[in-house]
Design a protein around this motif. Structure first.
Motif, PDB file in Angstrom:
ATOM      1  N   SER A   1       0.858  -1.205   0.000  1.00 40.39           N
ATOM      2  CA  SER A   1       0.000   0.000   0.000  1.00 40.39           C
ATOM      3  C   SER A   1       0.886   1.244   0.000  1.00 40.39           C
ATOM      4  O   SER A   1       2.108   1.150   0.212  1.00 40.39           O
ATOM      5  CB  SER A   1      -0.910   0.019   1.235  1.00 40.39           C
ATOM      6  N   GLY A   2       0.245   2.390  -0.176  1.00 39.32           N
ATOM      7  CA  GLY A   2       0.983   3.651  -0.043  1.00 39.32           C
ATOM      8  C   GLY A   2       1.463   3.843   1.388  1.00 39.32           C
ATOM      9  O   GLY A   2       2.555   4.365   1.629  1.00 39.32           O
ATOM     10  N   THR A   3       0.637   3.421   2.327  1.00 38.78           N
ATOM     11  CA  THR A   3       1.007   3.551   3.741  1.00 38.78           C
ATOM     12  C   THR A   3       2.257   2.728   4.056  1.00 38.78           C
ATOM     13  O   THR A   3       3.184   3.229   4.717  1.00 38.78           O
ATOM     14  CB  THR A   3      -0.171   3.069   4.636  1.00 38.78           C
TER      15      THR A   3
ATOM     16  N   LEU B   1       5.374   4.373   2.598  1.00 41.18           N
ATOM     17  CA  LEU B   1       5.887   5.460   3.443  1.00 41.18           C
ATOM     18  C   LEU B   1       6.617   4.908   4.667  1.00 41.18           C
ATOM     19  O   LEU B   1       7.722   5.353   5.004  1.00 41.18           O
ATOM     20  CB  LEU B   1       4.724   6.349   3.899  1.00 41.18           C
TER      21      LEU B   1
ATOM     22  N   THR C   1      -3.333  16.659   4.841  1.00 46.89           N
ATOM     23  CA  THR C   1      -3.068  15.460   4.056  1.00 46.89           C
ATOM     24  C   THR C   1      -3.896  14.320   4.613  1.00 46.89           C
ATOM     25  O   THR C   1      -4.534  14.453   5.663  1.00 46.89           O
ATOM     26  CB  THR C   1      -1.563  15.106   4.111  1.00 46.89           C
ATOM     27  N   PHE C   2      -3.855  13.177   3.908  1.00 39.69           N
ATOM     28  CA  PHE C   2      -4.445  11.959   4.455  1.00 39.69           C
ATOM     29  C   PHE C   2      -3.578  11.517   5.631  1.00 39.69           C
ATOM     30  O   PHE C   2      -2.353  11.637   5.596  1.00 39.69           O
ATOM     31  CB  PHE C   2      -4.474  10.883   3.366  1.00 39.69           C
TER      32      PHE C   2
ATOM     33  N   ALA D   1      -2.294   8.953   6.738  1.00 35.00           N
ATOM     34  CA  ALA D   1      -1.186   8.001   6.585  1.00 35.00           C
ATOM     35  C   ALA D   1       0.167   8.700   6.447  1.00 35.00           C
ATOM     36  O   ALA D   1       1.194   8.152   6.856  1.00 35.00           O
ATOM     37  CB  ALA D   1      -1.421   7.101   5.374  1.00 35.00           C
ATOM     38  N   SER D   2       0.173   9.909   5.864  1.00 35.27           N
ATOM     39  CA  SER D   2       1.457  10.624   5.699  1.00 35.27           C
ATOM     40  C   SER D   2       2.124  10.796   7.060  1.00 35.27           C
ATOM     41  O   SER D   2       3.318  10.540   7.220  1.00 35.27           O
ATOM     42  CB  SER D   2       1.246  12.011   5.083  1.00 35.27           C
TER      43      SER D   2
ATOM     44  N   VAL E   1       4.165  16.361   0.831  1.00 34.01           N
ATOM     45  CA  VAL E   1       3.040  15.643   0.205  1.00 34.01           C
ATOM     46  C   VAL E   1       2.572  16.448  -1.006  1.00 34.01           C
ATOM     47  O   VAL E   1       2.233  17.632  -0.871  1.00 34.01           O
ATOM     48  CB  VAL E   1       1.865  15.487   1.200  1.00 34.01           C
TER      49      VAL E   1
ATOM     50  N   ASP F   1       5.735  12.162  -0.406  1.00 28.27           N
ATOM     51  CA  ASP F   1       4.483  11.406  -0.458  1.00 28.27           C
ATOM     52  C   ASP F   1       3.810  11.786  -1.770  1.00 28.27           C
ATOM     53  O   ASP F   1       3.184  12.848  -1.887  1.00 28.27           O
ATOM     54  CB  ASP F   1       3.603  11.743   0.753  1.00 28.27           C
TER      55      ASP F   1
ATOM     56  N   CYS G   1       1.631   9.832  -3.253  1.00 26.83           N
ATOM     57  CA  CYS G   1       0.517   8.873  -3.344  1.00 26.83           C
ATOM     58  C   CYS G   1      -0.594   9.358  -4.262  1.00 26.83           C
ATOM     59  O   CYS G   1      -1.343   8.568  -4.808  1.00 26.83           O
ATOM     60  CB  CYS G   1      -0.033   8.581  -1.947  1.00 26.83           C
ATOM     61  N   GLN G   2      -0.700  10.696  -4.424  1.00 30.90           N
ATOM     62  CA  GLN G   2      -1.759  11.256  -5.270  1.00 30.90           C
ATOM     63  C   GLN G   2      -1.184  11.852  -6.560  1.00 30.90           C
ATOM     64  O   GLN G   2      -1.913  12.560  -7.258  1.00 30.90           O
ATOM     65  CB  GLN G   2      -2.502  12.365  -4.495  1.00 30.90           C
TER      66      GLN G   2
ATOM     67  N   SER H   1       0.785   5.428  -4.070  1.00 30.18           N
ATOM     68  CA  SER H   1      -0.313   4.527  -3.706  1.00 30.18           C
ATOM     69  C   SER H   1      -1.046   4.091  -4.970  1.00 30.18           C
ATOM     70  O   SER H   1      -1.184   4.878  -5.917  1.00 30.18           O
ATOM     71  CB  SER H   1      -1.298   5.248  -2.787  1.00 30.18           C
TER      72      SER H   1
ATOM     73  N   LYS I   1      -7.040   6.207  -6.942  1.00 34.05           N
ATOM     74  CA  LYS I   1      -5.829   6.903  -7.407  1.00 34.05           C
ATOM     75  C   LYS I   1      -5.746   6.931  -8.940  1.00 34.05           C
ATOM     76  O   LYS I   1      -6.514   6.255  -9.623  1.00 34.05           O
ATOM     77  CB  LYS I   1      -4.594   6.204  -6.822  1.00 34.05           C
TER      78      LYS I   1
ATOM     79  N   TYR J   1      -9.359  17.485   3.091  1.00 31.97           N
ATOM     80  CA  TYR J   1      -9.770  16.681   4.222  1.00 31.97           C
ATOM     81  C   TYR J   1     -10.470  17.599   5.197  1.00 31.97           C
ATOM     82  O   TYR J   1     -10.055  18.746   5.355  1.00 31.97           O
ATOM     83  CB  TYR J   1      -8.536  16.022   4.846  1.00 31.97           C
TER      84      TYR J   1
HETATM   85  C1  LIG Z   1      -1.476  11.656   0.492  1.00 32.13           C
HETATM   86  C2  LIG Z   1      -1.639  10.199   0.781  1.00 32.13           C
HETATM   87  N1  LIG Z   1      -0.709   9.569   1.528  1.00 32.13           N
HETATM   88  C3  LIG Z   1      -0.800   8.263   1.803  1.00 32.13           C
HETATM   89  C4  LIG Z   1      -1.852   7.490   1.350  1.00 32.13           C
HETATM   90  C5  LIG Z   1      -1.924   6.062   1.754  1.00 32.13           C
HETATM   91  O1  LIG Z   1      -2.018   5.202   0.666  1.00 32.13           O
HETATM   92  P1  LIG Z   1      -2.786   3.794   0.830  1.00 32.13           P
HETATM   93  O2  LIG Z   1      -4.239   4.076   0.979  1.00 32.13           O
HETATM   94  O3  LIG Z   1      -2.453   3.079  -0.447  1.00 32.13           O
HETATM   95  O4  LIG Z   1      -2.205   3.117   2.014  1.00 32.13           O
HETATM   96  C6  LIG Z   1      -2.824   8.100   0.553  1.00 32.13           C
HETATM   97  C7  LIG Z   1      -3.949   7.357  -0.028  1.00 32.13           C
HETATM   98  O5  LIG Z   1      -4.892   6.902   0.448  1.00 32.13           O
HETATM   99  C8  LIG Z   1      -2.743   9.482   0.298  1.00 32.13           C
HETATM  100  O6  LIG Z   1      -3.686  10.099  -0.421  1.00 32.13           O
END
Ligand SMILES: Cc1ncc(COP(=O)(O)O)c(C=O)c1O
Length: 354
Positions: free
Chosen positions: A53-55, A58, A79-80, A82-83, A125, A151, A153-154, A174, A179, A301
């Motif tokens: 995953s993106g998470t 990272l 940001t989301f 997970a960052s 990000v 990051d 991911c987007q 991600s 995405k 967000y």
């Molecule tokens: C900015 C950002 N960072 C991290 C993630 C985490 O990616 P994932 O959902 O694939 O774990 C996402 C996506 O959901 C994201 O938009």
């Protein structure tokens, strides 16, 4: 309803998945390796390391750079989650810096005042697919000998003066279904650093280089060959889809005079993972009206990371006024490549009637 996102799966993806299912090699194997090679070439980097995953990309990237307890990593609150969580997973501390009014990305002018002797990295990000001010960020990183994690991911394919995001520092992508390309779940790390690539490969696979010899604490963060086969088919289509996203965004911007539309710096390629406007009135009413008119929207967000309950419980009390205000005003409109001109016109006329 015009959906806010629409994953596109064609015959190529279906055929590729069936071929893997019939091959008997399902987990990480040759398809993952091929996807890594193609993605590295796409980003213009030496190495790409696929993850689950993106998470986990990272988390793995930070660990591969040796970040851990006692370290601080500067990042954005807008940001989301997970960052920032990926920093916490390593035992390090996220330090938040407010965002720019125009790009909604971390404001480089505010970074240096948050650098301490414990700062190890800047985690920027590229929100919504719009690159951060990478020239400024790389300048600060060079001056203070800091690691840069992007990051992205987007932001698959976004660039700054021709240089792709994910090639400035260590990139993390991600492939979640919303995405710009997807493997259902999935992620990728990109780097030019041989050592970081080797550590990332180890950490993703139980800390081993040689089978069943575990040198460090690692995880099972692997991608499967089934997912990589989808990713390879999607990557072939990414340039066309990105061009469509950019054209859709241009159309929306040209026809939406009454709201704050996205801005793009000269020489930057914004890949419009999201097309995000700002409204000054009651946002809930706007969302309801658009929904009633059959237009899907989303709020990315609604609450900045430092104000999330989990961060409040950790003692975060920052005041970051731009992120706090922007999070109350943003609304993302559909911009995905499956939109028709008639749908774009419907979005435009409904937003202009607000
Ligand atoms: C900015 C950002 N960072 C991290 C993630 C985490 O990616 P994932 O959902 O694939 O774990 C996402 C996506 O959901 C994201 O938009």
């Amino acid at each position: 309803m015009i959906p806010i996102a629409k994953p596109l799966m064609g015959e190529e993806e279906k055929r590729a998945v069936i071929a893997v299912l019939e091959s008997g090699q399902l987990a990480q194997g040759a398809k993952v390796q091929e996807f890594e090679g193609r993605f590295a070439a796409f980003c213009g980097v030496k190495h790409a390391i696929a993850t689950s995953s993106g998470t986990t990309a990272l988390h793995t990237a930070l660990l591969a750079h040796g970040i851990g307890p006692g370290d601080e990593v500067i990042t954005t609150p807008f940001t989301f989650i997970a960052s920032a969580n990926s920093i916490l997973f390593t035992g390090a501390k996220p330090v938040f810096v407010d965002i720019e009014e125009g790009s909604y990305n971390i404001n480089p002018a505010l970074i240096e005042e948050r650098i301490t002797s414990r700062t190890k990295a800047l985690l920027s990000v590229h929100l919504y697919g719009n690159p951060c001010d990478m020239e400024a960020i790389m300048g600060i990183a060079d001056k203070h000998s800091l690691i840069v994690i992007e990051d992205a991911c987007q932001a698959h394919g976004a660039s700054v003066h021709g240089k792709k995001v994910g090639s400035f520092g260590t990139g993390c992508f991600s492939f979640y279904p919303t995405k710009n390309i997807t493997t259902a779940e999935g992620g990728m790390i990109t780097t030019n650093d041989d050592g970081v690539a080797e550590w990332a490969r180890m950490i993703r696979q139980h800390g081993m280089r040689k089978r069943y010899y575990h040198e460090v604490l690692g995880y099972n963060f692997r991608l499967t060959d089934i997912q990589a086969a989808i990713g390879l088919a999607q990557l072939e289509k990414l340039a066309e889809w990105t061009a469509k996203r950019i054209a859709n965004a241009k159309y929306l911007t040209e026809h939406l005079p009454n709201v704050v539309t996205p801005t793009v710096r000269d020489g930057y390629v914004h890949v419009f993972h999201q097309y995000t406007i700002r409204v000054s009135g009651d946002r809930d009413v706007v969302v309801e009206k658009l929904s009633a008119a059959g237009i899907g929207t989303a709020i990315y967000y609604p609450l900045p990371v430092h104000q999330q309950p989990v961060y409040r419980q950790l003692g975060y009390q920052d005041s970051l006024p731009v992120a706090e205000q922007v999070s109350r005003q943003v609304i993302s409109l559909p911009v995905h490549p499956a939109l028709t001109l008639a749908e774009l016109d419907r979005i435009v006329s409904e937003v202009n009637r607000l």
